[in-house]
Scaffold this active site. Structure first.
Site, short mmCIF file in Angstrom:
data_model
loop_
_atom_site.label_atom_id
_atom_site.label_comp_id
_atom_site.label_asym_id
_atom_site.label_seq_id
_atom_site.Cartn_x
_atom_site.Cartn_y
_atom_site.Cartn_z
N VAL A 75 4.13 -7.46 6.50
CA VAL A 75 3.29 -7.18 7.66
C VAL A 75 3.71 -8.02 8.86
O VAL A 75 3.86 -7.52 9.98
CB VAL A 75 1.80 -7.41 7.34
CG1 VAL A 75 0.95 -7.29 8.61
CG2 VAL A 75 1.33 -6.41 6.30
N GLU A 108 4.13 1.50 3.81
CA GLU A 108 5.50 1.11 3.47
C GLU A 108 6.38 2.36 3.48
O GLU A 108 6.02 3.39 2.93
CB GLU A 108 5.54 0.41 2.11
CG GLU A 108 4.87 -0.94 2.12
CD GLU A 108 5.17 -1.76 0.88
OE1 GLU A 108 6.34 -1.81 0.46
OE2 GLU A 108 4.22 -2.35 0.32
N GLY A 119 0.72 2.41 -6.71
CA GLY A 119 1.17 1.05 -7.00
C GLY A 119 1.29 0.28 -5.71
O GLY A 119 0.53 0.50 -4.77
N CYS A 145 -0.90 -3.14 -1.83
CA CYS A 145 -2.13 -2.93 -1.05
C CYS A 145 -3.25 -2.26 -1.84
O CYS A 145 -4.34 -2.82 -1.98
CB CYS A 145 -1.81 -2.13 0.21
SG CYS A 145 -0.82 -3.04 1.40
#
Length: 438
Positions: free
Chosen positions: A11, A157, A262, A265
């Protein structure tokens, strides 16, 4: 503006880089000396489309990397806290790194600063950050003023740079209009066409992040539960998905059946939200079920393989396509592939794996010490194995040469955890094809 981003992880690195692209002076800080040295050389620790190019464009111009957190704090007007908040064994978020940064800020700020909580944290954490900083300021008999802000991230992502540069929304939780205006000025270059700036109180901003991820996780677990029922009654979940997704109230996003979510987060945030409810006297029945369905989903997929080959897999070999928890990232944290591979090896199987980006991550972290063969391409790993197992839906897996697969495989068997292929086509070609929800 002069910005410090504390924590050069996923991040923090995306945040700092994108702010620098807009002309802000950004210092990304991390305690990992090797990471900082590599970043200074343009070596990026994660794979994220577009990130490497942005870093190379801005490094040593508007983007700088440093281990010196105190200097970064003093030189900046806005300080983003973007350190990790990993899940602990009891489901709580580990906030020790966040509070350590807050303590350091309280010890060194010498002029007005805006402190932004960018890390995903439970409700009440941002105000706790404020208390810690104020305590440090008071101990120094310093009258310096500061404000705190909750600004949760909503980065996917594999599409994080695009998400940051063209956000659906920017959520800001603060205590006064002066801070709202300053943050709006910072984010204004990212939404020139229409305003997506949402203001609210700090606890609501913190809760928004958890609620968003829990909602998306719920959609995934819901469609997986529907898939499991489809298998029992003879329906095809791929048709059902199209049927319900056409309803605009539902939509198609996040209703793809598979082997569960998965990454860092969703599992972490769902667990933290369940724990937050418990700590405040509320049992999160729905969210707890979302978590359970997800954990069970990869077990159900494993059972498909075991139902075909039996519990004793000694002497059998399998090819695995895909290691990362989703395509367009090398992140393997809590990826279903780790569970599947370890369970097969535990039963005596030998495993060959291929992933376009996650091989190094597997070797160095998630599968370190696990005896697997790493192939250089997708066809190398299918030679002389008993079945192919597809676990991540990378684009290069969507249209393979099935004639080559049939030639290389000992048996024409495919277990598809992402429902990438047409069932009837594979059956016509002589494959045994096992998918989710049919």
């Amino acid at each position: 503006m002069k910005i410090a981003v504390i924590g050069a992880g996923y991040v923090g690195l995306v945040t700092g880089t994108c702010f620098s692209e807009m002309g802000n002076d950004v210092i990304c800080v991390d305690i990992d000396k090797e990471k900082i040295e590599n970043l200074d050389k343009g070596i990026i620790p994660i794979y994220e489309p577009g990130l490497k190019e942005l870093i190379h464009n801005n490094i040593s111009k508007t983007l700088f990397f440093s281990e010196d957190i105190k200097r970064a704090i003093q030189k900046s007007d806005i300080i983003f806290i973007s350190v990790g908040t990993p899940m602990m064994k009891d489901g709580n978020a580990d906030l020790s790194a966040v509070f350590d940064v807050a303590k350091t800020i309280g010890e060194v700020i010498d002029s007005y600063k805006i402190i932004v909580s960018k890390s995903t944290v439970p409700v009440g954490t941002t105000l706790k950050i404020k208390e810690i900083i104020q305590s440090g300021v008071t101990k120094r008999n310093n009258n310096v003023e500061f404000d705190v802000v909750s600004n949760p991230e909503f980065l996917k992502e594999g599409a994080a740079v695009v998400d940051f540069m063209k956000p659906d929304r920017v959520v800001i939780g603060a205590e006064n209009n002066v801070v709202f205006e300053k943050m709006k000025e910072l984010y204004n270059p990212f939404f020139r066409t229409h305003d997506r700036f949402i203001t609210m109180d700090i606890p609501s901003a913190e809760m928004t992040k958890y609620a968003a991820n829990a909602m998306l996780a719920t959609k995934i677990s819901f469609i997986n539960e529907i898939a499991n029922i489809c298998e029992k009654v003879g329906a095809d979940v791929n048709n059902v998905r199209v049927g319900i997704g056409s309803d605009t109230r539902i939509g198609y996003d996040f209703i793809y059946p598979g082997i569960g979510y998965g990454g860092i987060c969703f599992p972490k945030d769902v667990a933290a939200l369940i724990k937050l409810g418990e700590q405040n006297g509320y049992e999160s029945k729905l969210i707890s079920s979302v978590d359970k369905v997800n954990k069970d989903q990869k077990k159900l997929f494993l059972s498909k393989i075991l139902n075909k080959f039996g519990e004793d897999l000694l002497g059998l070999s399998f090819a695995v396509w895909g290691l990362s928890f989703k395509p367009e990232t090398n992140d393997m944290r809590q990826a279903p592939s780790v569970f599947i591979i370890k369970e097969l090896i535990k039963r005596g199987a030998s495993i060959k794996v291929y992933d376009p980006k996650a091989i190094d991550e597997a070797k160095e972290n998630e599968l370190k010490g696990v005896n697997v063969f790493y192939g250089e391409n997708k066809y190398e790993v299918v030679k002389n194995v008993d079945a192919l197992i597809l676990l991540t839906e990378w684009k290069e897996f969507r249209s393979p040469n099935f004639d080559i697969l049939k030639k290389y495989l000992k048996r024409p068997i495919i277990f598809d955890g992402r429902n990438q292929y047409l069932n009837y086509k594979l059956k016509e070609s002589g494959f045994e094809y096992y998918m989710v929800g049919r």
